[in-house]
Design a protein around this motif. Structure first.
Motif, PDB file in Angstrom:
ATOM      1  N   LEU A  86       0.826  -1.195   0.000  1.00 29.11           N
ATOM      2  CA  LEU A  86       0.000   0.000   0.000  1.00 29.11           C
ATOM      3  C   LEU A  86       0.865   1.253   0.000  1.00 29.11           C
ATOM      4  CD1 LEU A  86      -2.816  -0.926   2.551  1.00 29.11           C
ATOM      5  CD2 LEU A  86      -2.630  -1.471   0.122  1.00 29.11           C
ATOM      6  N   ASP A  87       0.353   2.300  -0.634  1.00 24.24           N
ATOM      7  CA  ASP A  87       1.035   3.586  -0.618  1.00 24.24           C
ATOM      8  C   ASP A  87       0.820   4.262   0.734  1.00 24.24           C
ATOM      9  OD1 ASP A  87       1.882   3.280  -3.251  1.00 24.24           O
ATOM     10  OD2 ASP A  87       0.022   4.143  -4.048  1.00 24.24           O
ATOM     11  N   ASN A  88       1.631   5.281   1.015  1.00 20.15           N
ATOM     12  CA  ASN A  88       1.540   5.966   2.307  1.00 20.15           C
ATOM     13  C   ASN A  88       0.199   6.655   2.520  1.00 20.15           C
ATOM     14  OD1 ASN A  88       4.144   5.255   3.118  1.00 20.15           O
ATOM     15  ND2 ASN A  88       5.067   6.988   2.031  1.00 20.15           N
ATOM     16  N   ASP A  89      -0.463   7.032   1.420  1.00 21.75           N
ATOM     17  CA  ASP A  89      -1.735   7.753   1.566  1.00 21.75           C
ATOM     18  C   ASP A  89      -2.948   6.815   1.618  1.00 21.75           C
ATOM     19  OD1 ASP A  89      -1.666   6.882  -1.021  1.00 21.75           O
ATOM     20  OD2 ASP A  89      -2.156   8.816  -1.943  1.00 21.75           O
ATOM     21  N   THR A  92      -6.619   4.372   5.154  1.00 26.03           N
ATOM     22  CA  THR A  92      -7.924   3.759   5.414  1.00 26.03           C
ATOM     23  C   THR A  92      -7.912   2.282   5.035  1.00 26.03           C
ATOM     24  OG1 THR A  92      -9.085   5.847   5.033  1.00 26.03           O
ATOM     25  CG2 THR A  92     -10.397   3.826   4.885  1.00 26.03           C
ATOM     26  N   LEU A  93      -7.347   1.975   3.869  1.00 33.21           N
ATOM     27  CA  LEU A  93      -7.263   0.590   3.421  1.00 33.21           C
ATOM     28  C   LEU A  93      -6.330  -0.210   4.330  1.00 33.21           C
ATOM     29  CD1 LEU A  93      -8.037  -1.545   1.351  1.00 33.21           C
ATOM     30  CD2 LEU A  93      -6.228  -0.682  -0.154  1.00 33.21           C
ATOM     31  N   LEU A  97      -7.448  -3.580   6.378  1.00 35.04           N
ATOM     32  CA  LEU A  97      -6.770  -4.873   6.256  1.00 35.04           C
ATOM     33  C   LEU A  97      -6.268  -5.360   7.616  1.00 35.04           C
ATOM     34  CD1 LEU A  97      -4.843  -4.306   2.920  1.00 35.04           C
ATOM     35  CD2 LEU A  97      -6.519  -6.082   3.341  1.00 35.04           C
ATOM     36  N   SER A  98      -5.836  -4.443   8.455  1.00 33.26           N
ATOM     37  CA  SER A  98      -5.392  -4.822   9.792  1.00 33.26           C
ATOM     38  C   SER A  98      -6.540  -5.406  10.599  1.00 33.26           C
ATOM     39  CB  SER A  98      -4.800  -3.611  10.520  1.00 33.26           C
ATOM     40  OG  SER A  98      -3.636  -3.153   9.856  1.00 33.26           O
ATOM     41  N   GLN A  99      -7.726  -4.836  10.443  1.00 33.02           N
ATOM     42  CA  GLN A  99      -8.912  -5.376  11.114  1.00 33.02           C
ATOM     43  C   GLN A  99      -9.316  -6.712  10.506  1.00 33.02           C
ATOM     44  OE1 GLN A  99     -10.670  -4.302  13.880  1.00 33.02           O
ATOM     45  NE2 GLN A  99      -8.866  -2.981  14.078  1.00 33.02           N
ATOM     46  N   GLN A 100      -9.162  -6.831   9.187  1.00 32.20           N
ATOM     47  CA  GLN A 100      -9.550  -8.085   8.528  1.00 32.20           C
ATOM     48  C   GLN A 100      -8.650  -9.238   8.942  1.00 32.20           C
ATOM     49  OE1 GLN A 100      -9.738  -7.096   4.333  1.00 32.20           O
ATOM     50  NE2 GLN A 100     -11.898  -6.556   4.478  1.00 32.20           N
ATOM     51  N   GLU A 101      -7.397  -8.948   9.268  1.00 33.95           N
ATOM     52  CA  GLU A 101      -6.529 -10.009   9.774  1.00 33.95           C
ATOM     53  C   GLU A 101      -7.132 -10.614  11.046  1.00 33.95           C
ATOM     54  OE1 GLU A 101      -1.822 -10.577  10.511  1.00 33.95           O
ATOM     55  OE2 GLU A 101      -2.769  -9.028  11.742  1.00 33.95           O
ATOM     56  N   LYS A 102      -7.697  -9.755  11.908  1.00 35.20           N
ATOM     57  CA  LYS A 102      -8.280 -10.220  13.166  1.00 35.20           C
ATOM     58  C   LYS A 102      -9.528 -11.065  12.932  1.00 35.20           C
ATOM     59  CE  LYS A 102      -6.608  -6.113  15.604  1.00 35.20           C
ATOM     60  NZ  LYS A 102      -6.978  -4.882  16.331  1.00 35.20           N
ATOM     61  N   TYR A 143     -13.130  -4.813   0.016  1.00 34.10           N
ATOM     62  CA  TYR A 143     -14.190  -3.930   0.514  1.00 34.10           C
ATOM     63  C   TYR A 143     -15.512  -4.674   0.650  1.00 34.10           C
ATOM     64  CZ  TYR A 143     -11.530   0.421   0.457  1.00 34.10           C
ATOM     65  OH  TYR A 143     -10.624   1.421   0.726  1.00 34.10           O
ATOM     66  N   LEU A 144     -15.790  -5.590  -0.277  1.00 33.84           N
ATOM     67  CA  LEU A 144     -17.013  -6.382  -0.166  1.00 33.84           C
ATOM     68  C   LEU A 144     -16.977  -7.276   1.071  1.00 33.84           C
ATOM     69  CD1 LEU A 144     -17.696  -7.396  -3.871  1.00 33.84           C
ATOM     70  CD2 LEU A 144     -19.182  -6.020  -2.411  1.00 33.84           C
ATOM     71  N   LEU A 145     -15.825  -7.849   1.367  1.00 34.52           N
ATOM     72  CA  LEU A 145     -15.689  -8.657   2.578  1.00 34.52           C
ATOM     73  C   LEU A 145     -15.929  -7.807   3.821  1.00 34.52           C
ATOM     74  CD1 LEU A 145     -12.538 -10.835   1.746  1.00 34.52           C
ATOM     75  CD2 LEU A 145     -14.942 -11.508   1.637  1.00 34.52           C
ATOM     76  N   GLU A 146     -15.489  -6.560   3.776  1.00 34.26           N
ATOM     77  CA  GLU A 146     -15.687  -5.659   4.903  1.00 34.26           C
ATOM     78  C   GLU A 146     -17.168  -5.390   5.146  1.00 34.26           C
ATOM     79  OE1 GLU A 146     -14.199  -3.264   8.053  1.00 34.26           O
ATOM     80  OE2 GLU A 146     -13.357  -4.856   6.803  1.00 34.26           O
TER      81      GLU A 146
END
Length: 273
Positions: A86-89, A92-93, A97-102, A143-146
């Motif tokens: 991911l880029d620095n900006d 949000t993504l 992804l950090s939440q999706q790991e959990k 995003y759909l998984l989210e």
């Protein structure tokens, strides 16, 4: 987002292959890896948690999270792995992804073989537009998984290609003609060729040959089978035909490919001593 790497591993079962794909590793800052398992018996260890591998399970691994696959040769594991950066900006993504790991694993079913194959082919393309298209596809799925969806909807064309890939991957060790494949899909050969070529940028049988060469590469580097035995195992009409196709695809003769790999492996071992 950029796709740094994308691999497809078909039924890893040889000792060296199990060791390589089962190595414990992690990735750098802003690098996330998505594993999608199609089948097999084993465990996926992500951080401090061990999960039993189940068909259709998708896992997210965040930067610096140590992860590994413990696969059993009796029922070899088949999976896709996509490494994105991911880029620095894209904070949000990154947080998503950090939440999706959990919340991993996500059980999206086994009908996304074509989705991941297309992402792999596009993501490794020399075309910037195709690579960007692969990134957008991955973002869409994440995003759909989210949102709680179970994945992307498949249109009729994608369903045909999903079945085609499943049949070809299942028949890597053997033979399969275009007519047999088209008949099983209930499509005419001409329509199937047009459909496959338009979405995959290669004909069905070229892709099928590519699968065989990838399998041959694994057999050359992970087993002591002779070139003649590998040719027979993969359904080639002769050792000569196999060697010709292998050199055409890799630029190296099978014996040189094996020797070169073993030399590299030996050098790597010496460096670590």
């Amino acid at each position: 987002m950029d796709i740094n790497d994308a691999v497809f591993v078909y039924q890893m079962k040889n000792r060296n292959e199990l060791r390589w794909h089962g190595r414990t590793h992690s990735h750098n800052d802003r690098e996330f890896e998505i594993h999608y398992f199609l089948g097999g018996d084993g465990e996926f260890i992500n951080g401090k948690t061990s999960y039993t591998i189940s068909p259709g399970a998708l896992f997210v691994s965040t930067p610096h999270t140590v992860h590994t696959i413990h696969a059993h040769a009796q029922d070899p594991v088949t999976y896709y792995a996509i490494l994105v950066r991911l880029d620095n900006d894209e904070e949000t993504l990154s947080l998503m992804l950090s939440q999706q790991e959990k919340h991993s694993p996500f059980h999206i079913g086994t009908n996304y073989r074509f989705f991941f194959e297309e992402v792999k082919e596009k993501g490794l393309s020399s075309s910037l537009h195709r690579r960007q298209s692969a990134c957008h596809q991955m973002c869409s799925l994440l995003y759909l998984l989210e949102e709680g969806a179970e994945g992307l909807g498949n249109d009729n064309e994608s369903r045909h290609l999903e079945r085609a890939l499943r049949i070809m991957q299942k028949n890597v060790m053997g033979t399969l003609t275009l007519g047999e494949l088209s008949n099983e899909l209930h499509l005419t050969e001409s329509y199937f060729i047009r459909l496959f070529s338009r979405r995959m940028r290669q004909t069905p049988m070229k892709y099928y040959m590519k699968l065989k060469i990838e399998a041959a590469s694994a057999l050359l580097t992970c087993t002591e089978l002779s070139v003649k035995e590998i040719a027979a195992k993969l359904g080639f009409s002769s050792e000569f035909h196999f060697s010709k196709q292998f050199k055409l695809k890799t630029g190296m003769a099978p014996t040189y490919y094996r020797r070169n790999y073993l030399q590299m492996l030996g050098s790597d071992t010496l460096e670590k001593q």
